[in-house]
Structure formats: structure tokens, C-alpha cells
Design a protein around this motif. Sequence first.
Motif, PDB file in Angstrom:
ATOM      1  N   VAL A 102       0.855  -1.185   0.000  1.00  0.00           N
ATOM      2  CA  VAL A 102       0.000   0.000   0.000  1.00  0.00           C
ATOM      3  C   VAL A 102       0.889   1.232   0.000  1.00  0.00           C
ATOM      4  CG1 VAL A 102      -1.779   1.292   1.224  1.00  0.00           C
ATOM      5  CG2 VAL A 102      -1.838  -1.207   1.231  1.00  0.00           C
ATOM      6  N   LEU A 103       0.670   2.119  -0.959  1.00  0.00           N
ATOM      7  CA  LEU A 103       1.391   3.385  -1.031  1.00  0.00           C
ATOM      8  C   LEU A 103       0.556   4.470  -0.372  1.00  0.00           C
ATOM      9  CD1 LEU A 103       2.553   3.217  -4.768  1.00  0.00           C
ATOM     10  CD2 LEU A 103       3.829   2.529  -2.746  1.00  0.00           C
ATOM     11  N   SER A 104       1.190   5.244   0.478  1.00  0.00           N
ATOM     12  CA  SER A 104       0.456   6.302   1.170  1.00  0.00           C
ATOM     13  C   SER A 104       1.361   7.493   1.406  1.00  0.00           C
ATOM     14  CB  SER A 104      -0.094   5.791   2.510  1.00  0.00           C
ATOM     15  OG  SER A 104       0.964   5.347   3.348  1.00  0.00           O
ATOM     16  N   ALA A 105       0.762   8.662   1.443  1.00  0.00           N
ATOM     17  CA  ALA A 105       1.491   9.894   1.729  1.00  0.00           C
ATOM     18  C   ALA A 105       1.472  10.117   3.234  1.00  0.00           C
ATOM     19  CB  ALA A 105       0.863  11.074   0.996  1.00  0.00           C
ATOM     20  N   ARG A 106       2.635  10.158   3.828  1.00  0.00           N
ATOM     21  CA  ARG A 106       2.758  10.341   5.269  1.00  0.00           C
ATOM     22  C   ARG A 106       3.399  11.694   5.567  1.00  0.00           C
ATOM     23  NH1 ARG A 106       2.943   5.440   8.071  1.00  0.00           N
ATOM     24  NH2 ARG A 106       1.415   4.021   7.129  1.00  0.00           N
ATOM     25  N   ARG A 107       2.914  12.303   6.614  1.00  0.00           N
ATOM     26  CA  ARG A 107       3.549  13.527   7.065  1.00  0.00           C
ATOM     27  C   ARG A 107       4.945  13.178   7.582  1.00  0.00           C
ATOM     28  NH1 ARG A 107       1.641  18.434   8.120  1.00  0.00           N
ATOM     29  NH2 ARG A 107      -0.503  17.697   7.940  1.00  0.00           N
ATOM     30  N   VAL A 108       5.923  13.891   7.100  1.00  0.00           N
ATOM     31  CA  VAL A 108       7.296  13.600   7.466  1.00  0.00           C
ATOM     32  C   VAL A 108       7.565  14.060   8.894  1.00  0.00           C
ATOM     33  CG1 VAL A 108       9.708  14.120   6.933  1.00  0.00           C
ATOM     34  CG2 VAL A 108       8.071  13.776   5.094  1.00  0.00           C
ATOM     35  N   ALA A 109       8.245  13.202   9.658  1.00  0.00           N
ATOM     36  CA  ALA A 109       8.635  13.563  11.023  1.00  0.00           C
ATOM     37  C   ALA A 109       9.756  14.599  10.948  1.00  0.00           C
ATOM     38  CB  ALA A 109       9.095  12.329  11.780  1.00  0.00           C
ATOM     39  N   PRO A 134      13.989  27.252   9.458  1.00  0.00           N
ATOM     40  CA  PRO A 134      14.531  27.969  10.616  1.00  0.00           C
ATOM     41  C   PRO A 134      14.123  27.355  11.953  1.00  0.00           C
ATOM     42  CG  PRO A 134      13.533  29.480   9.019  1.00  0.00           C
ATOM     43  CD  PRO A 134      13.179  28.102   8.579  1.00  0.00           C
ATOM     44  N   GLY A 135      12.994  26.664  11.988  1.00  0.00           N
ATOM     45  CA  GLY A 135      12.516  26.127  13.259  1.00  0.00           C
ATOM     46  C   GLY A 135      13.252  24.895  13.751  1.00  0.00           C
ATOM     47  N   SER A 168      10.644  18.434   2.535  1.00  0.00           N
ATOM     48  CA  SER A 168       9.514  17.820   3.243  1.00  0.00           C
ATOM     49  C   SER A 168       9.487  18.193   4.723  1.00  0.00           C
ATOM     50  CB  SER A 168       9.572  16.298   3.097  1.00  0.00           C
ATOM     51  OG  SER A 168      10.654  15.760   3.843  1.00  0.00           O
ATOM     52  N   TRP A 169      10.592  18.743   5.267  1.00  0.00           N
ATOM     53  CA  TRP A 169      10.615  19.154   6.665  1.00  0.00           C
ATOM     54  C   TRP A 169       9.853  20.455   6.903  1.00  0.00           C
ATOM     55  CZ3 TRP A 169      16.554  18.070   7.469  1.00  0.00           C
ATOM     56  CH2 TRP A 169      16.727  16.689   7.643  1.00  0.00           C
ATOM     57  N   ARG A 170       9.502  21.123   5.820  1.00  0.00           N
ATOM     58  CA  ARG A 170       8.703  22.325   6.005  1.00  0.00           C
ATOM     59  C   ARG A 170       7.303  21.929   6.475  1.00  0.00           C
ATOM     60  NH1 ARG A 170      11.722  26.287   3.754  1.00  0.00           N
ATOM     61  NH2 ARG A 170      13.240  25.626   2.178  1.00  0.00           N
ATOM     62  N   ARG A 171       6.609  22.859   7.074  1.00  0.00           N
ATOM     63  CA  ARG A 171       5.283  22.574   7.647  1.00  0.00           C
ATOM     64  C   ARG A 171       4.371  21.968   6.587  1.00  0.00           C
ATOM     65  NH1 ARG A 171       3.112  24.349  12.226  1.00  0.00           N
ATOM     66  NH2 ARG A 171       4.798  25.857  12.459  1.00  0.00           N
ATOM     67  N   GLY A 172       3.776  20.839   6.938  1.00  0.00           N
ATOM     68  CA  GLY A 172       2.854  20.172   6.019  1.00  0.00           C
ATOM     69  C   GLY A 172       3.532  19.277   5.011  1.00  0.00           C
ATOM     70  N   GLY A 173       4.850  19.058   5.131  1.00  0.00           N
ATOM     71  CA  GLY A 173       5.554  18.230   4.178  1.00  0.00           C
ATOM     72  C   GLY A 173       5.134  16.769   4.266  1.00  0.00           C
ATOM     73  N   THR A 174       5.073  16.106   3.104  1.00  0.00           N
ATOM     74  CA  THR A 174       4.689  14.687   3.073  1.00  0.00           C
ATOM     75  C   THR A 174       5.716  13.911   2.262  1.00  0.00           C
ATOM     76  OG1 THR A 174       3.312  15.036   1.106  1.00  0.00           O
ATOM     77  CG2 THR A 174       2.234  15.187   3.272  1.00  0.00           C
ATOM     78  N   GLN A 175       5.669  12.619   2.463  1.00  0.00           N
ATOM     79  CA  GLN A 175       6.562  11.705   1.754  1.00  0.00           C
ATOM     80  C   GLN A 175       5.793  10.436   1.441  1.00  0.00           C
ATOM     81  OE1 GLN A 175       9.991  10.577   4.048  1.00  0.00           O
ATOM     82  NE2 GLN A 175      11.180   9.988   2.246  1.00  0.00           N
ATOM     83  N   TRP A 176       5.993   9.928   0.222  1.00  0.00           N
ATOM     84  CA  TRP A 176       5.291   8.719  -0.165  1.00  0.00           C
ATOM     85  C   TRP A 176       6.026   7.501   0.381  1.00  0.00           C
ATOM     86  CZ3 TRP A 176       0.564   8.230  -2.215  1.00  0.00           C
ATOM     87  CH2 TRP A 176      -0.043   9.387  -2.703  1.00  0.00           C
ATOM     88  N   ILE A 177       5.282   6.657   1.084  1.00  0.00           N
ATOM     89  CA  ILE A 177       5.837   5.490   1.756  1.00  0.00           C
ATOM     90  C   ILE A 177       5.170   4.235   1.211  1.00  0.00           C
ATOM     91  CG2 ILE A 177       6.177   4.333   3.970  1.00  0.00           C
ATOM     92  CD1 ILE A 177       7.736   6.893   3.740  1.00  0.00           C
ATOM     93  N   ALA A 178       5.979   3.183   0.997  1.00  0.00           N
ATOM     94  CA  ALA A 178       5.442   1.880   0.589  1.00  0.00           C
ATOM     95  C   ALA A 178       5.459   0.950   1.803  1.00  0.00           C
ATOM     96  CB  ALA A 178       6.273   1.287  -0.536  1.00  0.00           C
ATOM     97  N   GLU A 179       4.276   0.476   2.185  1.00  0.00           N
ATOM     98  CA  GLU A 179       4.162  -0.488   3.284  1.00  0.00           C
ATOM     99  C   GLU A 179       3.855  -1.852   2.688  1.00  0.00           C
ATOM    100  OE1 GLU A 179       2.625   1.599   7.277  1.00  0.00           O
ATOM    101  OE2 GLU A 179       1.124   1.579   5.688  1.00  0.00           O
ATOM    102  N   ARG A 180       4.704  -2.818   3.012  1.00  0.00           N
ATOM    103  CA  ARG A 180       4.546  -4.162   2.472  1.00  0.00           C
ATOM    104  C   ARG A 180       4.337  -5.137   3.617  1.00  0.00           C
ATOM    105  NH1 ARG A 180       9.352  -2.035   0.266  1.00  0.00           N
ATOM    106  NH2 ARG A 180       8.975  -1.034  -1.768  1.00  0.00           N
TER     107      ARG A 180
END
Length: 788
Positions: free
Chosen positions: A496-503, A534-535, A660-672
Motif C-alpha cells: 500500500v502506497l500512502s502519503a505520510r507527514r514527514v517527522a 529555521p525552526g 519535506s521538513w517544512r510545515r505540512g511536508g509529506t513523503q510517499w511510503i510503501a508499506e509491504r
Amino acid sequence: MSDPVSPATTARPSIVESFALIACGVILPLVTLGVELTTGMNAEVFFDPLPTALHVLLVALVPFANLAALASLRFGSTAHLGKLALANGCAIGVALFYAVLFLPIMPLALAGVMWFGLGLLPLAPLIALIVAIRLGWLLAHAALAVQTRARPWRGLALGIAALLALELQVTVTRIGMQMATWGSPETRLQGVRLLRAVGSNDVLLRLCYVRSGVATDMVGFLFHMVHRVDPEDARKVYYQVTGTPFNAAPAPVTLRARGRFFGTGEFDLEQGGEAVGGKLRGLSLASSRLDGSLDADAALGYVEWTLVLRNEAPREREARAQIALPPGAVVSRLTLWIDGEERDAAFGGRAKVRQAYESVVRRNRDPALVTTAGSGRVALQLFPVPAKGEMKVRVGMTLPLALQSPREGLLGLPYFHERNFELAPGLRHAVWIESKSPLRGELARSTRAAQAHGLRADLEDERLGLPASAIVAERGGTLTAWAPDGRSSGDVVRQVLSARRVAVPKRLVVVVDGSLAMREAAARVAQLISRVPPGIPTELLVADDEVIDTTADASSSAALARRIERFDYRGGHDNVAALARGLDRASAEEGGALLWIHGPQPVLLMTAEALLQRLERLAEPPAWYELQVQPGVNLIGEKLDGAAALVSLREPDLRRLIASWRRGGTQWIAERERVKADRAGTLRARDKTSDHLARLWASDEVALMLRERRSRDEAIALARRYQLVTPVSGAVVLENRQQYDAAGLEPVAPGTVPTVPEPETWALIAAVLAALAYAYRRRLLEPGAAAA
């Protein structure tokens, strides 16, 4: 006819003595000089007595000075006795210098006198010295008879001074090498700095080889006799001084051009070992092709790299290389051609496959070996590439596509980090990638092959790893994929591919390598760091001769970026101490991250135990990313292989991560995950993909088992079952069944290895799909179909 009458007649040598003096003081030195110039015999085995043209002229002075003195004495000439005495003194000085230099090997020379007379060659300086002293004595008597002044001691001083002046830099280099490899840490550092300032890189390079061809300096030679520098230590110092690994430079001239006497070329110190080592004369990559197939909707693919090695040397060679894999890729196939037939590898525990490889290498048979060499790279070894022959190998890689968006998947190409072979003149890597969906690339051109979309390119070696060489595959936006798990009855692997908010890191520690390799990339790296939001509190550590902490002098990521860009990158530095401090800083707060930006790490100046201890003891190690700005070996990464969740990035990956570290950044993750087929829910036929999905799941599972320190034997068994090269497993091809049985290995069964679909396979797939579509359309058009 009687001899001319002269006041010098009493100093005239007899005819018999004259012939002896000519043979020993003129002919023998000239023959020795000619043999060394044409064969490099001594340079290949011991040291180079003639490293420069000026050395050749000084050595040639000895026989010609002897000949001039003898001619003057025989013919009773007294016109130039002063000049002849000066030349004779110079000849005595040069011959004395070389006689002392050859003193350690004179016992071998005496023992070899009877072996075709070759033992006379190392004795030539001593014999020429005796002749020069005899002629000097006769010249002194002749000068005394005519009451003129002869000053041979001036020539003696001049000859020795000339040689010492020629060798001054070499002497300082040898002394600096002694300091850099022997003594306290402070002395070693002083030695390295001395070599950076005034050392000879050519001499340093010679000391990196077993038959180094080190030159003739007397003072350095005496130091060398007291403390002999091991080639391994010399290679470390060479890196510290120059900032490049020794094998990045061509082998010394005497080892390449004049070392022909034994006809075998240079000795390969690393044969059968784990280090790639220096480039071998005559060994080259004759051809290279990359064939791949992508399933963009499933966000995965498979690429095979086929290499043909050519050996022009008169002896067998071992080819070694480190290959950077596409991000997330895992080697799932290794094939070697033996007697024209393809032989696929056996997969097993890392120690077992290496032991099998080394045992077969000792018997000069036909093995190939692939093991991991740190995060995102593998080591390839082949032996023997036959003399005047070729060896062909194929490495298959199962890989995920990096998702830039739901509509695009990115394929990066593999490339060489390090190799001990050259490239054939004009070599290009032939790249051909196919997919059922459209492809595009900056350096490739589109093609059509049996209804499949394809891209083709002929790339220079230095372009393989560039971002511009990446290939983009268009996707239909599908977020799920599945495949039957052929190695586990009744199971399927679901993705399953999903867009996750980056930590976003709560603290970022950046460790930058202060070595010369970073200089060209400093501006690009600084630009990347300037984009850190900057944060995020950011700290900067630079691995120099000592760890430099610049955090207190900068108040923002932009200020740190300026520090990175303006730093004086020089030499080569060990990054272990800086990384240990960086781990401490990044783990001081939960949610910290460590970013290591570096050049090649070809030597370990200190062990990696400090890093391993921290990784073993930390309950929750920080996220750890690395960016290597230039291809090359990374020994630190090799030591951490499997112990650290080290994520290897390329520059575009790091740019996307920081963005992606900016506010609201996401990254596509593959969960297998692997589940029972009856519990997998609805599985749509159009989402079905190849068993490469199961291999990617198994690779993820092995990595998780290592991070959680679960049973290593279980991890090896899982990797072997799915035929994967991981930190705990490898692949080896042996010549016959008996060798596999002796090693306790089982070659893969036919039909279980992955392959790139041939064009006719794509045609068959396309034909079947067209037939199904046609049948479905006809069914819809049949009377009553709508009512049904």
C-alpha cells in the motif's frame, strides 16, 4: 713501437690491467645501466635507482669518467689531470653512494653470480667504485710526477652533494612518512602536515605498493631500514596528505612502464580479500549493458547489469568493484558465464559464501562473489579473469521506484563507487529500460519494442550516477499492488502506497567531512543546508585533523551554510570521531537526526567501535542520513553494515527530504506485508505484479530483524529463501556441484531466478491483453449482453 715517454709513465697501467679496468669500470656499469633502463628489473623488485633523467646522467658519469682517466693514463697525457681528477672524484662519490645503497642486497647478488652472471649487476656499483679508486690513485701519482695539483675530494663532495640535492624532497618525504606512521598522535599529525607542505606525492604513492620502486635517498633509506613502512600504513598516510585514495592515481611509472623483466606485471596484494585495491595493469571493462523492466503502477522494477572483463596481462587477475545500487535496491541474482554457459549463484550466510569464494580462489578456479559493502552498495569479486581472455558476469537488482508524486516513479541507475580495472577506450554503458507505461529521461531517447515503452541511452561512466541519468516512469495513480508469495504456500505480499507527514527533526546535527573530496561539492552542499527550515535547531561539526564545532559561531542554517562553503577542505580526514560526537548530540533529544555529508572514506584511521557501541546501547538511535558527494569506498559504512539504519541519499533525495521538513511536508511510503491469501481482502487482478514485490518485502524484513537484534540465523535463512544479498547474506557462483557440496551451499533452482522480459515476452503479453480486450468488447456488443 715503444710507449710514449712522459713524466706520468710510471702511473701507466699495464695492458692486462687496462683491459680489466675497462671491463669492470666501463663495460659492466654501462651494461648495468642499459639493463635497468630497458627492464626496470631492480625497480620492480627492490627500489628504483634511476627515478629521474638527472640520476641517469650521474650514473652514466661513472663509466665515462673511468674511461677518460684510463685513456689519459695509457697515452701519458698530462694536459687535463686536474679536470680528470675532479671527474674521478665525482665518479667515486656517485659509485660510493650506490654501493652503500645496494649493500643490503649484495649477499643475494653474490649468491646469484653463477646464475647467468646476473648477480654481477647489483655488484656493479661496488666494482665500479674499486676501479674509480684505483684510477684516482694512478691520477694522483701522475699529477705528483708533473708537480700539478689534483683535487679529487672536490669531485667526491660534488657527486654526493648532487645526489643528495636530487633526493632532498624524497628524503624529507621518507622522514615525514616515518613521523606519520610511528610515534605519538602529535608526532603523527606533525608528519602529515610536513608531507602536505613539502612532501612528494610520487614517493608517497610508491610506498603504497609492495614493490614500491622507492628511490635512492640515503638518509631516507637509513630511516627505512630502522622502521619499514607497511603499504597499508602508507595508503592511510597518502589519503591523509592528498585527500584521495592511492588507487585513484595511476601506478608509479616504474611499475607500469619499466617493470617488464619478470613478465607478470605488478603483484596484486588484495587478491581474494575484501579491499578493491589499486588498478591492475591490463585489466579493463570491455563492455557493459544495463537491461531493466519496470512495473510503474506497482512502483518496482528489476535491472540487470552485464559486464565483460578483459585481461591483457600475462597472468590471471581478480576483478573487484564496489557498485552503488539504486535507492532501496537489493541484489537478487548473480550469474557467471563458465565455458560459455550461464551459471547462477547460490545464496547463503555472508561468512559461508566468502569462505567458499576464498577457498576456490586459492585453487585458481572460477568463482564470483557479491556481498554488501555498506548501505546502498555491494562488492563484486571475480576470479580468475584469464590471461589474454575475458570473463562475463551479470548482477540482477530488484528495486522500488522512488515516488515523486502518485503519477511518477523515479529509477536511479547503479554506478561504480570503486574498481580495480580500467575502462576500455571509448566504452559506453548501453542502457535499455522497458515498461508497460511511458518513460522519459534527460539523457535517454524513447524507443518502441514489441508494444512496450522503452528508453535507450549510451552513457559515459561518469554519467551513470548523475541525477540527469534517472528515468521517470508515468504511473496511473494506483496505490495498491500484490503478488503471490511463491516461497510461502497460500500467502500473498500486499503493498500500500500512502502519503505520510514527514517527522520533522527536533534537532539536526550535520557532520561534514573536511577532506579535499568535499571542495567541489561545498557550494552545492551549502545550498542544501541553507534550505533547512529555521525552526529546526541545527549544529555543524567538521571532521578535520581534529573535530571542529562551528555551531556557536553561527545563529542560522544560512550562517552554517556559509561556513560549509568557505571551509578550507584539504587532505583526508577520519570521520569516526566527528560522527561519534554527532551521535551523542543527535540522541540527546528524542526525535533528533544526524546528517553525514562526506567524500570517500578509503581508510580507517581509528576503529569504528565507538560508533558500534553507541548504536548498540542507544535505546532509540536518531534518524541517520548520509550523502556521499563523490564515488569511492566508504569503510565506515562497511563497518556499520547492518548495525545502523543508515539511509543513503543522493543529492535530489536530500533536497526532497529537506523540503519535506517544512510545515505540512509529506513523503510517499510503501508499506509491504505478507498475509494469508484468504485474509488479504479483495485483490484486484489489475493490481497483481511480479514476485519482485515478495523480494522487496523480504529485504525489508531482514533489515527490521537486524535493527531489532533478532536471531541472525533467522535473518540469514530468510535472505537465502528469497535469494537476496543482505548484510548477513551473499551470493557466490562456483564451478561445479562438488564445490557447492564442499561449501555446504545449494545453487538456486532453475526457473526461480528473476529475469528481464525479452522483447518477444512483451509481445506475447501485449497480444494476450489485446485478445482479452477484443473478447470483452465483442461480449458487450453481443445481442442480449446488456440485458444480461
